[in-house]
Motif scaffolding. Structure first.
Motif, mmCIF file in Angstrom:
data_model
loop_
_atom_site.group_PDB
_atom_site.id
_atom_site.type_symbol
_atom_site.label_atom_id
_atom_site.label_comp_id
_atom_site.label_asym_id
_atom_site.label_seq_id
_atom_site.Cartn_x
_atom_site.Cartn_y
_atom_site.Cartn_z
ATOM 1 N N ASN A 33 87.341 -1.964 -16.323
ATOM 2 C CA ASN A 33 87.870 -3.078 -17.116
ATOM 3 C C ASN A 33 87.208 -3.149 -18.488
ATOM 4 O OD1 ASN A 33 89.724 -3.976 -15.215
ATOM 5 N ND2 ASN A 33 88.269 -5.360 -14.250
ATOM 6 N N THR A 34 85.895 -2.935 -18.545
ATOM 7 C CA THR A 34 85.173 -2.968 -19.817
ATOM 8 C C THR A 34 85.716 -1.912 -20.777
ATOM 9 O OG1 THR A 34 83.179 -3.770 -18.730
ATOM 10 C CG2 THR A 34 82.880 -2.732 -20.868
ATOM 11 N N ASN A 35 86.121 -0.756 -20.241
ATOM 12 C CA ASN A 35 86.634 0.336 -21.063
ATOM 13 C C ASN A 35 88.150 0.306 -21.198
ATOM 14 O OD1 ASN A 35 84.273 2.098 -21.866
ATOM 15 N ND2 ASN A 35 83.888 1.779 -19.695
ATOM 16 N N ARG A 36 88.763 -0.809 -20.839
ATOM 17 C CA ARG A 36 90.201 -1.041 -21.009
ATOM 18 C C ARG A 36 91.050 0.017 -20.290
ATOM 19 N NH1 ARG A 36 91.270 -4.536 -25.577
ATOM 20 N NH2 ARG A 36 93.194 -3.383 -25.922
ATOM 21 N N VAL A 37 90.578 0.478 -19.125
ATOM 22 C CA VAL A 37 91.318 1.471 -18.341
ATOM 23 C C VAL A 37 92.463 0.770 -17.615
ATOM 24 C CG1 VAL A 37 91.170 3.078 -16.401
ATOM 25 C CG2 VAL A 37 89.328 2.979 -18.087
ATOM 26 N N GLN A 38 93.673 1.290 -17.814
ATOM 27 C CA GLN A 38 94.862 0.727 -17.184
ATOM 28 C C GLN A 38 95.167 1.406 -15.847
ATOM 29 O OE1 GLN A 38 96.180 -1.847 -18.972
ATOM 30 N NE2 GLN A 38 94.608 -1.414 -20.471
ATOM 31 N N GLU A 39 94.897 2.699 -15.777
ATOM 32 C CA GLU A 39 95.151 3.490 -14.567
ATOM 33 C C GLU A 39 94.030 4.497 -14.388
ATOM 34 O OE1 GLU A 39 97.679 3.121 -12.382
ATOM 35 O OE2 GLU A 39 98.644 1.563 -13.582
ATOM 36 N N CYS A 40 93.683 4.774 -13.144
ATOM 37 C CA CYS A 40 92.652 5.763 -12.844
ATOM 38 C C CYS A 40 93.072 6.523 -11.588
ATOM 39 C CB CYS A 40 91.308 5.069 -12.619
ATOM 40 S SG CYS A 40 89.967 6.197 -12.197
ATOM 41 N N ALA A 41 93.025 7.847 -11.662
ATOM 42 C CA ALA A 41 93.368 8.690 -10.510
ATOM 43 C C ALA A 41 92.210 9.649 -10.255
ATOM 44 C CB ALA A 41 94.646 9.476 -10.784
ATOM 45 N N LEU A 42 91.767 9.706 -9.014
ATOM 46 C CA LEU A 42 90.691 10.610 -8.616
ATOM 47 C C LEU A 42 91.302 11.778 -7.862
ATOM 48 C CD1 LEU A 42 88.220 7.922 -7.219
ATOM 49 C CD2 LEU A 42 88.294 8.875 -9.517
ATOM 50 N N GLY A 43 90.898 12.987 -8.212
ATOM 51 C CA GLY A 43 91.420 14.175 -7.547
ATOM 52 C C GLY A 43 90.321 14.938 -6.837
ATOM 53 N N VAL A 44 90.636 15.471 -5.678
ATOM 54 C CA VAL A 44 89.738 16.362 -4.939
ATOM 55 C C VAL A 44 90.539 17.631 -4.678
ATOM 56 C CG1 VAL A 44 88.368 16.691 -2.855
ATOM 57 C CG2 VAL A 44 88.550 14.414 -3.869
ATOM 58 N N HIS A 45 90.023 18.766 -5.176
ATOM 59 C CA HIS A 45 90.789 20.014 -5.155
ATOM 60 C C HIS A 45 89.962 21.134 -4.541
ATOM 61 C CE1 HIS A 45 92.799 17.698 -8.312
ATOM 62 N NE2 HIS A 45 91.622 17.610 -8.896
ATOM 63 N N PRO A 46 90.603 22.034 -3.756
ATOM 64 C CA PRO A 46 89.870 23.198 -3.242
ATOM 65 C C PRO A 46 89.457 24.102 -4.397
ATOM 66 C CG PRO A 46 92.193 23.294 -2.619
ATOM 67 C CD PRO A 46 91.990 21.997 -3.335
ATOM 68 N N ASP A 47 88.283 24.716 -4.272
ATOM 69 C CA ASP A 47 87.848 25.651 -5.312
ATOM 70 C C ASP A 47 87.691 27.051 -4.725
ATOM 71 O OD1 ASP A 47 85.402 25.699 -3.990
ATOM 72 O OD2 ASP A 47 84.376 24.476 -5.480
ATOM 73 N N ASP A 48 87.289 28.002 -5.570
ATOM 74 C CA ASP A 48 87.208 29.409 -5.154
ATOM 75 C C ASP A 48 86.120 29.666 -4.119
ATOM 76 O OD1 ASP A 48 89.280 29.993 -6.831
ATOM 77 O OD2 ASP A 48 87.992 30.586 -8.506
ATOM 78 N N SER A 49 85.131 28.791 -4.026
ATOM 79 C CA SER A 49 84.028 29.021 -3.083
ATOM 80 C C SER A 49 84.275 28.338 -1.738
ATOM 81 C CB SER A 49 82.714 28.516 -3.683
ATOM 82 O OG SER A 49 82.784 27.121 -3.898
#
Length: 198
Positions: A33-49
């Protein structure tokens, strides 16, 4: 108030853990809220390891102190085009002129010691696209952050793909749609990106 009452009914150990989680959540929401964020999406993705990596995508607004947001974007994009602003790249988007900024920064560190400190990333990639809001002295800021430095090209493509779908809808257009008038169809790159991202 219902969550607080449920917390009070938990056994002491679970109540302490739930209280810490709730305080963390409240702190994150307050920071957004302090940074005026309207939307936030968190992603978790498989990596090469065979593990996982993360990303965070946000949409926020940034006030321009009463200055014209279009002039600010045009100045930054112009400075990027002639090489005065390194790290900036002008963008011609369906919603207007914008710019892309990229940087690598040291990753934030926890103040609490952890056993997995060797696994924490040392740097993150941050990509930012900014465009002028159409009717207010604000910038619309799309930002993608990830510690996966080997995949920055892919994350940049995702960020730019999302930016190409950004539109500012006039409420009068919705009224025209309700009256049976068809809105103007998207063409070119905007249509292709809309197809890719829905």
């Amino acid at each position: 108030m219902g969550i607080v009452n449920r917390l009070r009914g938990l056994p002491e150990k679970e109540r302490d853990e739930a209280d810490r989680a709730l305080r963390l959540y409240a702190g994150i929401v307050s920071l957004l809220n302090t940074n005026r964020v309207q939307e936030c999406a968190l992603g978790v993705h498989p990596d090469d390891s065979r593990g996982f990596t993360t990303s965070v995508f946000t949409v926020s607004t940034m006030p321009t102190g009463g200055s014209s947001s279009k002039l600010i974007v045009a100045g930054l994009a112009g400075g990027a085009a002639d090489g005065r602003n390194e790290g900036l790249r002008p963008l011609d988007l369906p919603c207007g002129v914008g710019f892309l900024s990229e940087k690598r920064s040291p990753a934030p560190r926890s103040s609490r010691p952890t056993e997995a400190s060797d696994a924490t990333p040392s740097h993150t990639w941050q990509g930012t696209v900014a465009v002028a809001a159409p009717s207010t002295p604000e910038l619309i800021v799309l930002q993608m952050v990830t510690p996966d430095l080997d995949s920055t090209d892919a994350y940049r493509d995702i960020l730019l793909g999302i930016a190409r779908t950004l539109t500012f809808t006039d409420p009068n257009d919705a009224a025209a749609e309700d009256a049976g008038q068809e809105p103007e169809p998207l063409t070119g790159g905007a249509a292709a990106m809309r197809n890719d991202f829905g």
